[in-house]
Design an enzyme around this catalytic site. Structure first.
Site, mmCIF file in Angstrom:
data_model
loop_
_atom_site.group_PDB
_atom_site.id
_atom_site.type_symbol
_atom_site.label_atom_id
_atom_site.label_comp_id
_atom_site.label_asym_id
_atom_site.label_seq_id
_atom_site.Cartn_x
_atom_site.Cartn_y
_atom_site.Cartn_z
ATOM 1 N N LYS A 41 0.859 -1.184 0.000
ATOM 2 C CA LYS A 41 0.000 0.000 0.000
ATOM 3 C C LYS A 41 0.888 1.224 0.000
ATOM 4 O O LYS A 41 2.039 1.170 0.445
ATOM 5 C CB LYS A 41 -0.895 0.026 1.249
ATOM 6 C CG LYS A 41 -2.178 0.801 1.062
ATOM 7 C CD LYS A 41 -3.223 -0.017 0.328
ATOM 8 C CE LYS A 41 -4.502 0.762 0.104
ATOM 9 N NZ LYS A 41 -5.574 -0.118 -0.382
HETATM 10 P P1 NAD Z 1 -12.837 7.744 -2.491
HETATM 11 O O1 NAD Z 1 -11.838 8.765 -2.096
HETATM 12 O O2 NAD Z 1 -13.239 7.632 -3.927
HETATM 13 O O3 NAD Z 1 -14.184 7.926 -1.631
HETATM 14 C C1 NAD Z 1 -14.203 8.014 -0.243
HETATM 15 C C2 NAD Z 1 -15.582 8.510 0.164
HETATM 16 O O4 NAD Z 1 -15.690 8.474 1.587
HETATM 17 C C3 NAD Z 1 -15.859 9.945 -0.252
HETATM 18 O O5 NAD Z 1 -17.193 10.029 -0.725
HETATM 19 C C4 NAD Z 1 -15.727 10.712 1.044
HETATM 20 O O6 NAD Z 1 -16.465 11.932 1.042
HETATM 21 C C5 NAD Z 1 -16.296 9.703 2.003
HETATM 22 N N1 NAD Z 1 -16.011 9.949 3.414
HETATM 23 C C6 NAD Z 1 -14.854 10.343 3.999
HETATM 24 N N2 NAD Z 1 -15.040 10.496 5.320
HETATM 25 C C7 NAD Z 1 -16.331 10.175 5.575
HETATM 26 C C8 NAD Z 1 -17.147 10.129 6.746
HETATM 27 N N3 NAD Z 1 -16.654 10.442 7.934
HETATM 28 N N4 NAD Z 1 -18.440 9.757 6.616
HETATM 29 C C9 NAD Z 1 -18.951 9.434 5.413
HETATM 30 N N5 NAD Z 1 -18.239 9.460 4.280
HETATM 31 C C10 NAD Z 1 -16.948 9.831 4.362
HETATM 32 O O7 NAD Z 1 -12.261 6.337 -1.968
HETATM 33 P P2 NAD Z 1 -12.650 4.886 -2.459
HETATM 34 O O8 NAD Z 1 -11.665 4.455 -3.472
HETATM 35 O O9 NAD Z 1 -14.115 4.820 -2.743
HETATM 36 O O10 NAD Z 1 -12.308 4.034 -1.142
HETATM 37 C C11 NAD Z 1 -13.242 3.902 -0.066
HETATM 38 C C12 NAD Z 1 -12.826 2.716 0.783
HETATM 39 O O11 NAD Z 1 -12.805 1.529 -0.038
HETATM 40 C C13 NAD Z 1 -11.430 2.796 1.403
HETATM 41 O O12 NAD Z 1 -11.445 2.125 2.635
HETATM 42 C C14 NAD Z 1 -10.564 2.022 0.422
HETATM 43 O O13 NAD Z 1 -9.371 1.540 0.990
HETATM 44 C C15 NAD Z 1 -11.524 0.908 0.061
HETATM 45 N N6 NAD Z 1 -11.232 0.225 -1.195
HETATM 46 C C16 NAD Z 1 -11.134 0.908 -2.362
HETATM 47 C C17 NAD Z 1 -10.885 0.219 -3.535
HETATM 48 C C18 NAD Z 1 -10.839 0.904 -4.876
HETATM 49 O O14 NAD Z 1 -10.753 0.204 -5.894
HETATM 50 N N7 NAD Z 1 -10.913 2.217 -4.956
HETATM 51 C C19 NAD Z 1 -10.702 -1.168 -3.502
HETATM 52 C C20 NAD Z 1 -10.813 -1.848 -2.297
HETATM 53 C C21 NAD Z 1 -11.086 -1.130 -1.141
#
Ligand code: NAD
Length: 438
Positions: free
Chosen positions: A128
């Protein structure tokens, strides 16, 4: 305390969790990851040496990233890249741009990547990366400079046969394009396989953009089916409306679920008769938040997690379901789109209340699965149709779900314990087969 000291916790699980209290969210995430490893190690009967090896990242690099702001000021932010384990193949894992990210958080996320890749049977170790910036406060040009400089600093670690980054919180296709270009410029030729989640114009896979969310849907539907619950009309609340959450909401709505509430960093909205997810996505794209969407009522962040729904999808950050609010969670099923949203203290509370948790390393594995498929296509200079990608994604997700559900039923484990037992067990087996050099 050092990593070589393994205290025994109250539950009798020998664990490398430091006894000094974790203070940052990242330190709490790392303590949680180590606790889960300790549980799995005990279940598998791993010896202390193996446990210590699996608790310790193989390589951690912390770098300074100087960035020239548009007004000419020079700022310096910190970045990290952690390769937790390389025993089953090159390291794989996303890059996060978030102001609160630190080495502990990146280490926890890298460790979860290791178990996730092993669980779904793709030939990768876990990694990561993170840069402590808030992308919302940077211009596109500043973001490009941060990305390119960070990549330049971690250049010795990454490569298509060594360590392959992907998007995570705060990064996207454009970030991946800059990473590919910076790496390729240094190599002197185009290297599409150095990164996944790229735009399709640069060799990105069809179906990568929504892959994590489609995986969340597969996991949610499998879990609903186990309780003989039809997705038709099942109520859903989604925390986080970014890359994972917004499309998870969309795909679950498409599958017949009633998405009643969503939140993002700016606020939360609720509509018991069901939200029009497509209209909400358009509103969020236009205004930057779900807040203020007119066909719904406002809700607090905390209330969203405690709604009486069939399915709760946390898809934002770590440590949001804790021992404090877990007793008030009323969802029947929690499908972890985010990594590490539920703390180890909250897990037994949810289980005690009959709430099934589909753990992160299973529920959100769709992203890394299609990343793997993208890398395979890149290394063969070939591309598959969206249908072929979807079929392979479905196969790998359903096989992993079945294996986890079977072990859980056979041995009386939670789905999280079963998923970790399988993932950790496969990595330990790879170590045993390879032996120790020298
Ligand atoms: P992103 O940056 O696209 O979205 C994150 C979202 O969370 C945003 O809408 C943000 O406003 C919201 N957020 C932040 N703090 C918040 C709170 N306190 N309450 C409610 N919403 C809040 O990120 P992402 O890529 O969608 O990743 C989200 C999660 O999924 C992370 O834990 C990441 O590690 C995990 N993840 C992502 C992927 C991927 O392919 N992008 C794959 C596996 C896991």
């Amino acid at each position: 305390m050092t990593i070589t000291d393994f205290p025994t916790t109250a539950s009798g699980v020998r664990s490398p969790i430091p006894d000094s209290p974790a203070t940052t969210p990242g330190e709490r995430a790392l303590a949680a990851a180590r606790f889960q490893l300790a549980e799995a190690s005990r279940f598998l009967g791993l010896d202390d040496g193996m446990h210590r090896m699996l608790a310790t990242p193989r390589r951690s690099l912390t770098v300074s990233v100087p960035v020239r702001r548009e007004d000419g000021r020079l700022e310096v932010v910190q970045g990290h890249r952690v390769q937790h384990n390389l025993s089953r193949g090159p390291a794989k894992g996303g890059i996060r741009f978030h102001p609160a990210t630190d080495l502990a958080e990146v280490t926890a996320l890298a460790m979860w990547m290791t178990w996730k890749c092993a669980l779904v049977g793709i030939p990768y170790g876990g990694a990561k990366g993170g840069v402590a910036v808030d992308p919302a406060t940077l211009t596109t040009r500043e973001l490009e400079r941060v990305t390119r400089r960070y990549v330049n600093e971690i250049l010795p670690l990454i490569g298509p046969e060594k360590d392959i980054p992907a998007p995570d919180v705060g990064t996207d296709e454009q970030t991946m394009a800059w990473i590919m270009d910076t790496y390729s410029a240094n190599a002197g030729y185009s290297v599409p396989g150095v990164v996944t989640g790229k735009p399709t114009a640069l060799g990105g896979s069809l179906g990568r953009a929504g892959a994590t969310s489609r995986g969340v849907r597969i996991a949610a539907l499998q879990a609903l089916a186990r309780t003989r619950r039809s997705p038709e009309g099942a109520t859903v609340a989604v925390q986080g409306f970014g890359k994972v959450g917004a499309l998870a909401a969309q795909y679950l709505a498409d599958a017949g679920c009633r998405v009643v509430a969503v939140s993002d960093a700016g606020g939360a909205v609720v509509r018991p008769s069901g939200l029009d997810v497509a209209a909400l996505r358009a509103h969020a794209a236009e205004t930057g938040s779900v807040r203020g969407y007119r066909d719904a009522d406002p809700l607090s962040h905390d209330e969203l997690l405690e709604l009486d729904v069939d399915v709760l999808v946390p898809a934002a950050l770590e440590g949001v379901i804790t021992e404090d609010n877990a007793p008030r969670v009323r969802a029947r099923l929690v499908v972890e789109g985010a990594n590490g949203p539920t703390t180890p203290e909250a897990d037994p509370i949810l289980a005690g209340n009959g709430i099934t948790v589909v753990p992160d390393i299973l529920a959100n594995a769709g992203g890394v699965i299609v990343s793997y498929l993208e890398w395979v296509q890149n290394t063969q200079a070939y591309s598959w149709s969206a249908g072929e990608v979807e079929m392979k994604l479905r196969d790998l997700m359903e096989n992993a779900f079945r294996a986890v559900a079977e072990l859980s039923a056979e041995r009386g484990l939670t789905l999280r314990q079963a998923a970790h037992a399988i993932g950790v067990g496969r990595v330990a087996e790879a170590h045993r087969m390879r032996g120790l050099y020298p």
